[in-house]
Design a protein around this motif. Structure first.
Motif, short mmCIF file in Angstrom:
data_model
loop_
_atom_site.label_atom_id
_atom_site.label_comp_id
_atom_site.label_asym_id
_atom_site.label_seq_id
_atom_site.Cartn_x
_atom_site.Cartn_y
_atom_site.Cartn_z
N ARG A 61 -54.19 13.52 11.55
CA ARG A 61 -54.72 12.89 12.77
C ARG A 61 -54.41 13.75 13.99
N ALA A 62 -53.21 14.28 14.04
CA ALA A 62 -52.83 15.12 15.17
C ALA A 62 -53.69 16.37 15.23
N GLN A 63 -53.99 16.93 14.06
CA GLN A 63 -54.81 18.13 14.02
C GLN A 63 -56.25 17.82 14.44
N ALA A 64 -56.73 16.64 14.04
CA ALA A 64 -58.12 16.26 14.34
C ALA A 64 -58.29 15.78 15.78
N LEU A 65 -57.31 15.04 16.29
CA LEU A 65 -57.44 14.42 17.60
C LEU A 65 -56.75 15.21 18.72
N GLY A 66 -55.84 16.10 18.33
CA GLY A 66 -55.08 16.81 19.35
C GLY A 66 -53.85 16.03 19.79
N GLU A 67 -53.16 16.55 20.77
CA GLU A 67 -51.92 15.95 21.26
C GLU A 67 -52.22 14.72 22.11
#
Length: 269
Positions: free
Chosen positions: A131-137
């Motif tokens: 999710r972090a990789q897909a949505l960013g920080e």
């Protein structure tokens, strides 16, 4: 081992494990088998010591929220989300209490909860990373996240061994807050009113039952300080650790501990 030293060790165990994702209740249930059962007032005191450590660690953040509530939209929104999460915990917690659901107090259910919690952490860690990789920080806590974290606290409270901190942190990570530090901060800040309320409720019950008298106040006070000091150090370390590490090591520790319990503790306990 003297009774005084046993009290100190229980305070240290509470302080180290309360906010690390390894289950404080599970560890205390295990420790009391060897160090002796303590009064409800004692358990309340060491829990209060651990909570106070969180207040001290986040004292500046708490002050910012109080001062900025009327003038800063971000502070007001964050405070209201904490309030909503606490309300979700309180309402669902009362329902659970009304239904009479009790915590299991035997070793084997705790051990299995440690295993299930470890698997949850490993799976959630991978999903959160994706999710972090897909949505960013994302450091913002949504209203949905706030409600889900509030509910997660109650779910974790029903079964010792699951760990309130691990469940709430990963629920926050999976529901929109991809930053681990931000998710941990919200989970810990929410724990302050929740745990103080639970502690106050328990203390009132002990007082009504006449459980205040006959307490070893010296041992209780030292255990309180031990819990507060070790919780302060543990949380400070955890906040630094998660900036560059995942929670995998905690999951592995839980599995090893659970395996040892299942192998070493006699059946029926």
């Amino acid at each position: 081992m003297t009774d005084f030293l046993a009290a100190v060790l229980l305070g240290v165990i509470e302080g180290v494990t309360e906010f690390l994702p390894i289950s404080s209740t599970g560890h205390l249930l295990i420790a009391e088998r060897w160090l002796g059962h303590r009064s409800d007032l004692f358990n309340i005191a060491i829990q209060a010591g651990a909570i106070l450590a969180i207040v001290l660690i986040y004292r500046q953040r708490l002050w910012e929220l109080v001062v900025g509530f009327a003038t800063r939209p971000e502070a007001r929104s964050y405070s209201l989300k904490l309030a909503v999460a606490f309300l979700a915990t309180a309402v669902l917690g009362l329902v659970v209490k009304k239904l009479g659901w009790e915590l299991p107090t035997t070793i084997r259910p705790v051990a299995w909860a440690l295993v299930i919690g470890a698997i949850w952490m490993l799976v959630a860690e991978q999903l959160a990373a994706r999710r972090a990789q897909a949505l960013g920080e994302r450091v913002e806590v949504s209203w949905t996240t706030a409600v889900l974290v509030g509910i997660a606290q109650v779910v974790a409270g029903v079964f010792p061994g699951t760990s309130r901190s691990s469940v709430t942190i990963f629920v926050a990570l999976l529901s929109g807050t991809t930053n681990r530090v931000a998710a941990t901060e919200f989970a810990f800040l929410l724990g302050i009113p929740t745990m103080f309320a639970a502690t106050g409720y328990q203390l009132l019950a002990v007082y009504k039952d006449g459980g205040i008298g006959g307490e070893d106040w010296t041992a209780l006070a030292v255990a309180f300080v031990a819990a507060m000091g070790t919780a302060f150090v543990s949380v400070k370390w955890l906040l630094r650790y998660i900036q560059s590490h995942r929670f995998t090591a905690f999951a592995l520790y839980r599995i090893v501990l659970a395996a040892a319990l299942l192998l070493l503790v006699p059946s029926g306990q």
